[in-house]
Design a protein around this motif. Structure first.
Motif, PDB file in Angstrom:
ATOM      1  N   ASP A  70       2.679 -58.002  38.161  1.00 22.54           N
ATOM      2  CA  ASP A  70       2.945 -57.030  37.071  1.00 22.54           C
ATOM      3  C   ASP A  70       1.806 -55.857  37.030  1.00 22.54           C
ATOM      4  OD1 ASP A  70       0.686 -58.032  36.160  1.00 22.54           O
ATOM      5  OD2 ASP A  70       1.376 -58.958  34.396  1.00 22.54           O
ATOM      6  N   LYS A  75      -1.462 -55.940  37.225  1.00 22.24           N
ATOM      7  CA  LYS A  75      -2.743 -56.261  36.719  1.00 22.24           C
ATOM      8  C   LYS A  75      -3.827 -56.674  37.645  1.00 22.24           C
ATOM      9  CE  LYS A  75      -0.676 -56.870  32.066  1.00 22.24           C
ATOM     10  NZ  LYS A  75      -0.618 -58.003  30.884  1.00 22.24           N
ATOM     11  N   GLU A  80      -7.127 -59.326  37.943  1.00 18.72           N
ATOM     12  CA  GLU A  80      -7.943 -60.612  37.265  1.00 18.72           C
ATOM     13  C   GLU A  80      -9.232 -60.715  38.163  1.00 18.72           C
ATOM     14  OE1 GLU A  80      -5.832 -64.164  36.953  1.00 18.72           O
ATOM     15  OE2 GLU A  80      -4.164 -63.364  35.626  1.00 18.72           O
ATOM     16  N   ASN A 108      -8.154 -50.145  28.034  1.00 16.30           N
ATOM     17  CA  ASN A 108      -7.009 -51.048  28.574  1.00 16.30           C
ATOM     18  C   ASN A 108      -7.474 -52.625  29.071  1.00 16.30           C
ATOM     19  OD1 ASN A 108      -5.146 -49.155  27.903  1.00 16.30           O
ATOM     20  ND2 ASN A 108      -5.639 -47.980  29.747  1.00 16.30           N
ATOM     21  N   ALA A 109      -8.868 -52.489  29.280  1.00 20.23           N
ATOM     22  CA  ALA A 109      -9.364 -53.652  29.865  1.00 20.23           C
ATOM     23  C   ALA A 109      -9.463 -54.882  28.828  1.00 20.23           C
ATOM     24  CB  ALA A 109     -10.510 -53.413  30.628  1.00 20.23           C
ATOM     25  N   SER A 110      -9.670 -55.980  29.131  1.00 25.53           N
ATOM     26  CA  SER A 110      -9.658 -57.048  28.108  1.00 25.53           C
ATOM     27  C   SER A 110     -10.711 -58.319  29.020  1.00 25.53           C
ATOM     28  CB  SER A 110      -8.513 -57.944  27.746  1.00 25.53           C
ATOM     29  OG  SER A 110      -7.731 -58.374  28.752  1.00 25.53           O
ATOM     30  N   GLN A 140      -5.760 -53.260  33.648  1.00 25.42           N
ATOM     31  CA  GLN A 140      -4.469 -53.038  33.499  1.00 25.42           C
ATOM     32  C   GLN A 140      -4.156 -51.988  34.847  1.00 25.42           C
ATOM     33  OE1 GLN A 140      -2.262 -53.999  31.629  1.00 25.42           O
ATOM     34  NE2 GLN A 140      -3.227 -54.961  30.034  1.00 25.42           N
ATOM     35  N   ASP A 141      -5.053 -50.961  35.046  1.00 28.66           N
ATOM     36  CA  ASP A 141      -4.677 -49.921  35.973  1.00 28.66           C
ATOM     37  C   ASP A 141      -5.930 -49.995  36.872  1.00 28.66           C
ATOM     38  OD1 ASP A 141      -2.724 -49.085  34.525  1.00 28.66           O
ATOM     39  OD2 ASP A 141      -3.750 -48.147  33.236  1.00 28.66           O
ATOM     40  N   HIS A 142      -6.945 -50.491  36.677  1.00 24.93           N
ATOM     41  CA  HIS A 142      -8.090 -50.803  37.533  1.00 24.93           C
ATOM     42  C   HIS A 142      -8.747 -49.103  37.813  1.00 24.93           C
ATOM     43  CE1 HIS A 142     -10.178 -53.482  41.082  1.00 24.93           C
ATOM     44  NE2 HIS A 142     -11.080 -52.791  40.078  1.00 24.93           N
TER      45      HIS A 142
END
Length: 201
Positions: free
Chosen positions: A92, A94, A96, A123-125, A140-142
């Motif tokens: 998707d 993303k 990790e 947008n990061a977690s 999300q988008d790096h």
């Protein structure tokens, strides 16, 4: 004889506690921090408006002492070559990032790292297993380099170690080893009577 002002000044210096970790400030320091590491951490937390961290701490007595930092060059982890093994890209879009956060002592530590992550990239977690220190950073988008996150965690007093043992193929290998070990144990149980000089059932 020492005057009253001198006595009060001496008592004040003896009772001064670090603004970050609560330990006694060494004699001779002119600020309110016991070390340079605590100074960096406290200023970062304050600048990012995360002072609730100190209210969440169960006790500063068991809180990690932020040693004088030896600033590491985390920019090396921005290279795709060094990211191999601990950074994975999902379908998707993303990313990790698997790593360990050292010296986590309570849930307040986890909370402040999670909040700092969002301050860097909304947008990061980040999720952290406090028992093992394993961290999972999802981008999300790096758009931001990993070094931005790693430097922030280090400034808070938590060392970062990439977790290269978290690759998907490695987990598959572990599962295969587990099945093989289970089968081996069952074979040994069948052969166990032979070791006792008895006939197998």
């Amino acid at each position: 004889m020492m005057g009253m002002n001198g006595v009060l000044q001496n008592m004040s210096s003896l009772s001064a506690k670090c603004m970050h970790c609560g330990l006694m400030v060494p004699e001779g320091r002119e600020d309110v921090y016991c070390c340079r590491g605590c100074q960096y951490a406290h200023r970062l937390i304050h600048d990012l408006e995360l002072d609730d961290f100190y209210r969440m701490l169960p006790s500063k007595e068991n809180f990690i002492k932020n040693k004088d930092l030896k600033r590491l060059d985390y920019s090396i982890f921005d290279s795709p070559i060094f990211q191999s093994g601990f950074l994975e890209h999902s379908k998707d879009g993303k990313s990790e990032v698997h790593f360990f956060l050292n010296d986590m002592s309570c849930y307040a530590c986890v909370w402040v790292c999670e909040q700092v992550t969002r301050k860097i990239d909304p947008n990061a977690s980040l999720s952290v297993n406090m028992m093992t220190g394993e961290g999972l950073l999802i981008l999300q988008d790096h758009n931001y380099p990993l070094s931005d996150f790693f430097k922030a965690y280090e400034s808070l007093g938590y060392g970062v170690t990439p977790n290269r043992m978290h690759k998907k193929d490695y987990r598959s290998y572990v599962r295969q080893m587990g099945v093989a070990f289970f089968c081996l144990m069952n074979v040994m149980m069948l052969a166990f009577p032979e070791y006792l000089g008895q006939e197998s059932l």
